[in-house]
Design an enzyme around this catalytic site. Sequence first.
Site, short mmCIF file in Angstrom:
data_model
loop_
_atom_site.label_atom_id
_atom_site.label_comp_id
_atom_site.label_asym_id
_atom_site.label_seq_id
_atom_site.Cartn_x
_atom_site.Cartn_y
_atom_site.Cartn_z
N LYS A 40 39.91 16.37 42.01
CA LYS A 40 39.81 16.57 40.57
C LYS A 40 38.33 16.65 40.16
O LYS A 40 37.50 16.12 40.91
CB LYS A 40 40.55 15.47 39.82
CG LYS A 40 39.85 14.14 39.87
CD LYS A 40 40.18 13.28 38.69
CE LYS A 40 39.22 12.12 38.65
NZ LYS A 40 38.83 11.56 37.47
N HIS B 62 43.84 10.40 43.37
CA HIS B 62 43.89 9.24 44.25
C HIS B 62 44.67 8.07 43.64
O HIS B 62 45.10 7.18 44.35
CB HIS B 62 42.49 8.80 44.68
CG HIS B 62 41.67 8.20 43.59
ND1 HIS B 62 40.82 8.94 42.81
CD2 HIS B 62 41.58 6.93 43.16
CE1 HIS B 62 40.24 8.14 41.94
NE2 HIS B 62 40.67 6.91 42.12
N ASP C 24 38.58 12.63 32.04
CA ASP C 24 38.33 11.98 33.33
C ASP C 24 39.49 11.08 33.76
O ASP C 24 39.74 10.95 34.96
CB ASP C 24 37.04 11.13 33.21
CG ASP C 24 36.50 10.73 34.57
OD1 ASP C 24 36.44 11.60 35.46
OD2 ASP C 24 36.15 9.55 34.75
N LYS D 79 47.72 5.13 45.45
CA LYS D 79 47.65 3.66 45.44
C LYS D 79 49.03 3.08 45.74
O LYS D 79 50.03 3.54 45.22
CB LYS D 79 47.14 3.16 44.09
CG LYS D 79 45.65 3.43 43.90
CD LYS D 79 45.18 2.85 42.58
CE LYS D 79 43.72 3.20 42.32
NZ LYS D 79 42.79 2.50 43.20
N GLU E 294 37.68 -0.20 32.73
CA GLU E 294 36.58 -0.45 33.68
C GLU E 294 35.54 -1.30 32.98
O GLU E 294 35.27 -1.10 31.79
CB GLU E 294 35.95 0.87 34.10
CG GLU E 294 36.84 1.70 35.00
CD GLU E 294 36.15 2.97 35.44
OE1 GLU E 294 35.16 2.88 36.17
OE2 GLU E 294 36.59 4.05 35.02
N ARG F 231 24.47 22.36 52.35
CA ARG F 231 23.25 23.18 52.47
C ARG F 231 22.22 22.55 53.42
O ARG F 231 21.47 23.24 54.08
CB ARG F 231 22.59 23.32 51.09
CG ARG F 231 23.20 24.40 50.24
CD ARG F 231 22.12 24.98 49.31
NE ARG F 231 22.73 25.97 48.42
CZ ARG F 231 23.07 25.73 47.18
NH1 ARG F 231 22.88 24.54 46.66
NH2 ARG F 231 23.61 26.66 46.43
N HIS G 141 44.97 10.88 35.81
CA HIS G 141 45.53 9.63 36.36
C HIS G 141 46.61 9.02 35.48
O HIS G 141 47.70 8.71 35.93
CB HIS G 141 44.42 8.59 36.56
CG HIS G 141 43.32 9.04 37.46
ND1 HIS G 141 43.54 9.79 38.57
CD2 HIS G 141 41.99 8.82 37.40
CE1 HIS G 141 42.37 10.02 39.17
NE2 HIS G 141 41.42 9.44 38.48
#
Lengths: 510, 327
Positions: free
Chosen positions: A166, A196, A253, A200, A234, A60, A258
């Site tokens: 995703k 993604h 998520d 890897k 994480e 935008r 994944h």
Amino acid sequence: MPETNPFQDPLRFERRVPPCAIVIFGANGDLTLRKLLPALYRLAYERRIPPGFAILGNSRTEMSDEQFREKMKEGVEKFLEDSPFDEDLWNSFAQGLFYVAGDITKPECFETIRTRLDEIAQERSTNGNVLFYLSTQPSYYIPVVQGIGNAGLHDNPGWTRIVVEKPFGHDLDSSMELNQAIEKVFDESQVYRIDHYLGKETVQNVLAFRFGNGIFEPLWNRRYVDHVQITAAESIGVGSRGGYYQEAGALRDMIQNHLLQIMATVAMEPPPAFEPDSVRDERAKLLRSIRIMKPEEVAQNAVPGQYGPARIGDEEVLGFRQEKGVDSEAQTDTYAAATFFVENWRWAGVPFYLRSGKRLPKRVTDIAIQFNDAPHSVFADAPVNSRSGRGPNLLILRIQPEEGISLRFRSKQPGAGMQLRPVSMDFNYGSSFGERSPSAYETLLLDVMAGDSTLYTRQDMVEASWKVVQPILNSWAETKFDLPNYDAGTWGPKASDEMLAQRGHVWRVP
Amino acid sequence: MSTQVQAADLLHQLDEVWSSMGKEQSETGGVLRACAMTLIALVEDNSHPIDVGETLAELMHDHPSRAIVIRVSGEGKAPLEARAFAQCWMPFGRRQQICCEQIEIRSTHDSLVNVVPILRGLIVPDLPVVLWVRSPNLIHNPAFASFSDLAQKVIVESKLFGDWKWLNHEIRSLSSQKKITSDLAWTRITRWRELISQVFENSERVDQISTIHTVLIQHSSPEPGPAAQYLGIWLKQIIGKSCNVRFEVAGTTQTWQIQQVELQGDNIHVSIQRTGSSVVDVQVNDLKTCAVFRTLRESDLLREELSIPGEDSQFVKVLGYEPFSQV
């Protein structure tokens, strides 16, 4: 003269791609700045993209081509990893960057894009090849696809492809709704759903490890494997993504996409050839073979968690509910663990434990394959010198941060007597192949430009994985959990340990 | 240095190296011994500005090997000298050192023949053997044939050899004996070939290849060196015999660099030209872009060659043609 390029030398040249224009929707966003442009610049640095290459950004925000180039330059300089920034190369690369401001909910935006694409095709000799990249908020995916269809942008003289980031919906129904909108405009062969993790190097290396060697595959089944653990941990919290994450959670998520994709890669049958549909057919078959939990089985086989505040070292760490943009009563799972079973001859009865969480002690993703004990121990009197007492043979496929493979086995301790101790045989991807590994986005962008969908997910795979997690989502939505249930900086809730303990297993500490 | 050089003694020395390193490193994370091949380097001492050890150290990250360096100097029969040691490096952020074995043997030109039986005992079993002839003069040595017999692949660097045409003949002869052979001068032009190939990834341009009537290769040396010759042959055998390949001198340096390649066809003009030390301009008709050409080190070239254990069919094809004589 042959139709294929006679100058090609597959032995020495990296895969080459034809000229094309990439239209990035959401070009003013973080993903474009942090991942896409650095990856594309890096591909240019490696001489992997052709002279006739162009990027047309859209969002935008009003910007000229020059302003867009300047902004992208800042992003590339800041987020480029492992390679120097070359001013001359950038100037050349930037000549292929264009921008068109516009509201993607309005038809005129797509008309402007069409005009610019025609100009670019002339100027840059892109042969009419166009790649659309959806880098907007997911709620705009359907309007963008409809806009492309209504403006006839999918009908090009060259090839047309679309990359979808995703999440592919937030549940099974919304995923199917998104797909219906996409398939009205694009054929499935034109759609590249990006995960993604599949890009890897070490996830790809799982395929090489399994199907490029003869010695492991005979052991790769219920007869020799006790159980499999897949961990994606994480150490950071949700940071500025609190608002988004509150709606998503770890199950949606990470596990739905994944980790289930990784599980499919680990457990799938050998494909007849390393070709896109052969590999994806096998992955899809595996995902469809995962046993769907009954509502009454969810509590025993899936555990949600949420981190609470804690002190880690000298730092006071906020709990999830204290993070910016997060509801103080949020029931979001910042940790999820689940036990899955694959209903086929190879894997019947072997538990696959998947877990993912935020604010765990370290950032690590790996796959651990725990093999059965020897059927009879001739060293019955020799104590195992292992703290856990777990079975001796463990194969670990490390995905990040230190990519590699380790095999643990027992060895005789030097000296008198027959004392055994576990030792590890390590293969380190980085040190064995000193060459820099391409980032996941470099790999995946090159693949889509070359028309190779092997590492992309297909709609049947997306739906199969939603079907696997949907009963858990439904059950968790109906239950009020006592959250938070783990301290930041720990390995998750106790209930997760108990989930494994019921089958006599323990989570390994990665 | 020992005076009576024997393979068993050198292997014993290597064992001792590992034992002592294992003891030293046991508390800090240990040592990982890495080996993917035997790499024999035949080197005339002081023939090259960069020490061979430096190149091998750079190579070991990608191609860990038992490197056997044979340093040749002087004439007459003289006893061989040898030593064994390890080259190590510590990957960033790790506690474990990665080490490769290295053996260095010193010989005169006349004693070189005595090295071969020792080498037979030093080759790592079950792994490939590569012979890198860093000083092409050594190909004249009568012992050379025995060295090449030990290896599955022979790598030479013809850029450093005065009589390139003679060497080219030798390379072709090796290749015709089914020995996998490569020349780092050929490796040097990979990126030129790669960029030319990239231009023709555009399907519309593939049809224009048959219209290319002139190829111009500009080089910086008085004569077109092996790299320019290889590039010319490669282009001609793909485009066709009717294409005229010309060479021109651009500049007067002795660096044997290719400066520019131009392809001219009926509706296509391609030019790839060096404009700086690390950048080339790529022009296809009116479209101009650029690409990065990093300075190539010897280890970059070897890295590429060692990644190709089998036959390089394109190079074999190029070797099937006589070099250009009238340029």
